[in-house]
Design an enzyme around this catalytic site. Structure first.
Site, PDB file in Angstrom:
ATOM      1  N   ASP A  40     -31.606 -20.636  27.002  1.00  0.00           N
ATOM      2  CA  ASP A  40     -31.338 -19.248  26.589  1.00  0.00           C
ATOM      3  C   ASP A  40     -32.652 -18.472  26.457  1.00  0.00           C
ATOM      4  O   ASP A  40     -33.459 -18.777  25.568  1.00  0.00           O
ATOM      5  CB  ASP A  40     -30.597 -19.234  25.254  1.00  0.00           C
ATOM      6  N   HIS A  42     -33.043 -14.941  26.096  1.00  0.00           N
ATOM      7  CA  HIS A  42     -32.934 -13.858  25.108  1.00  0.00           C
ATOM      8  C   HIS A  42     -34.071 -12.855  25.207  1.00  0.00           C
ATOM      9  O   HIS A  42     -34.728 -12.524  24.208  1.00  0.00           O
ATOM     10  CB  HIS A  42     -32.838 -14.431  23.685  1.00  0.00           C
ATOM     11  N   ASP A  69     -27.194 -15.994  28.460  1.00  0.00           N
ATOM     12  CA  ASP A  69     -27.936 -15.354  27.364  1.00  0.00           C
ATOM     13  C   ASP A  69     -29.362 -15.038  27.808  1.00  0.00           C
ATOM     14  O   ASP A  69     -30.351 -15.430  27.180  1.00  0.00           O
ATOM     15  CB  ASP A  69     -27.919 -16.201  26.080  1.00  0.00           C
ATOM     16  N   ASN A  95     -22.371 -15.477  26.217  1.00  0.00           N
ATOM     17  CA  ASN A  95     -21.619 -14.573  25.332  1.00  0.00           C
ATOM     18  C   ASN A  95     -22.360 -13.244  25.133  1.00  0.00           C
ATOM     19  O   ASN A  95     -21.733 -12.219  24.864  1.00  0.00           O
ATOM     20  CB  ASN A  95     -21.307 -15.239  23.998  1.00  0.00           C
ATOM     21  N   HIS A  96     -23.685 -13.242  25.275  1.00  0.00           N
ATOM     22  CA  HIS A  96     -24.410 -11.974  25.109  1.00  0.00           C
ATOM     23  C   HIS A  96     -24.220 -11.039  26.304  1.00  0.00           C
ATOM     24  O   HIS A  96     -24.117  -9.821  26.111  1.00  0.00           O
ATOM     25  CB  HIS A  96     -25.892 -12.238  24.834  1.00  0.00           C
ATOM     26  N   HIS A 237     -26.617 -22.085  24.256  1.00  0.00           N
ATOM     27  CA  HIS A 237     -25.819 -21.394  23.244  1.00  0.00           C
ATOM     28  C   HIS A 237     -26.081 -21.836  21.802  1.00  0.00           C
ATOM     29  O   HIS A 237     -26.128 -21.001  20.911  1.00  0.00           O
ATOM     30  CB  HIS A 237     -24.329 -21.493  23.561  1.00  0.00           C
TER      31      HIS A 237
HETATM   32 MN   LIG Z   1     -24.928 -17.829  23.395  1.00  0.00          MN
END
Ligand SMILES: [Mn+2]
Length: 281
Positions: A40, A42, A69, A95-96, A237
């Site tokens: 991830d 981010h 993500d 999910n982001h 996640h």
């Molecule tokens: Mn996630």
């Protein structure tokens, strides 16, 4: 640049359309170079640049997959498409990414709000959060950058939305050790091909929610179930201090955005068989 690098520019879906043409994407074996998968990110794209440079990553031969993500929380989220293009990232949906699609489709985005954001962003954002649950939810999840971009550079925001709406829920990579699966959080099946069949067949089902959100294997439940029909499944996640293996599922979210906590993991798919051999109890 390969065809893949430019693919998102050719996608012609309606920006709010999340009903994918290809919920599962399969890649043939890479006979020219190495295959990596990154945890991830981010929005920490400088960390990604550094990690790939350390590996001598060559986008002309090597491939880079992602557990999703890509964005939110980190400072460089607005540059997501640049990073995707620079490294040829082949990502699954996290999910982001879904959160941004949901906001763009469901939030109360009035032209007057966009105008107010341009005039006095701080005040307008506070009011917007107060009256609209979708907007406060997105900000809570680290997505304020997208709201700001949406108001300042709607063309750029729509390009990002289009890219996210075309991300698959699962990726399959053929390797010399067999098939490696990639999903963001968890596979809601004990057999990989069954999971792929369900993802292809059903639209907004509970199955997609599990794929994007489930943490049972890593928290509380301590699920160690082996997923059949696939060599290994790589997920992210749930941030952990180090890469962990449960069953044949490998979690590579080592919390890049939480710098006090972890770092960004870039895993060479060729190292997976040795990792599975040291599987935890
Ligand atoms: Mn996630």
């Amino acid at each position: 640049m390969s065809e893949h690098h430019l693919r998102f520019r050719r996608i012609n879906l309606h920006a709010s359309d999340t009903d994918l043409l290809h919920p599962v994407r399969r890649y043939a074996r890479n006979t020219r170079g190495r295959d990596f998968v990154v945890g991830d990110i981010h929005g920490c794209f400088s960390m990604l640049d550094a990690a790939l440079a350390a590996r001598g990553f060559d986008p002309a031969r090597d491939r880079l997959f992602s557990v999703g993500d890509l964005i939110d929380r980190g400072a460089e989220s607005p540059a997501v498409l640049d990073a995707v293009q620079r490294h040829g990232i082949r990502a699954v949906r996290g999910n982001h990414e879904q959160g941004i699609l949901d906001w763009a489709r469901r939030a109360d985005i009035d032209p007057a709000r966009v105008e107010a954001m341009r005039a006095n962003p701080k005040q307008a954002l506070a009011e917007w959060m107060h009256c609209d649950g979708h907007t406060s939810q997105l900000i809570y999840n680290g997505g304020q950058w997208f709201i700001e971009l949406y108001c300042e550079r709607p063309d750029k925001a729509r390009d990002i939305e289009r890219y996210f709406s075309a991300l698959p829920y699962a990726i399959e990579v053929e390797t010399e050790h067999g098939l490696i699966g990639i999903v963001h959080a968890e596979l809601p099946a004990t057999h990989w091909p069954d999971g792929m069949a369900v993802l292809r067949a059903r639209r907004s089902s509970r199955v997609r929610e599990i794929v994007l959100w489930d943490r049972d294997r890593w928290q509380g439940g301590r699920v160690t179930a082996h997923i059949g029909g696939v060599c290994a499944v790589v997920v992210g996640h749930t941030p952990l201090r180090e890469v962990r293996v449960r069953g044949n599922v490998i979690n590579i979210d080592t919390g890049a955005v939480f710098r006090w906590y972890g770092n960004l993991t870039v895993l060479d798919l060729a190292d997976i068989p040795a990792m599975l051999a040291q599987e935890e109890d």
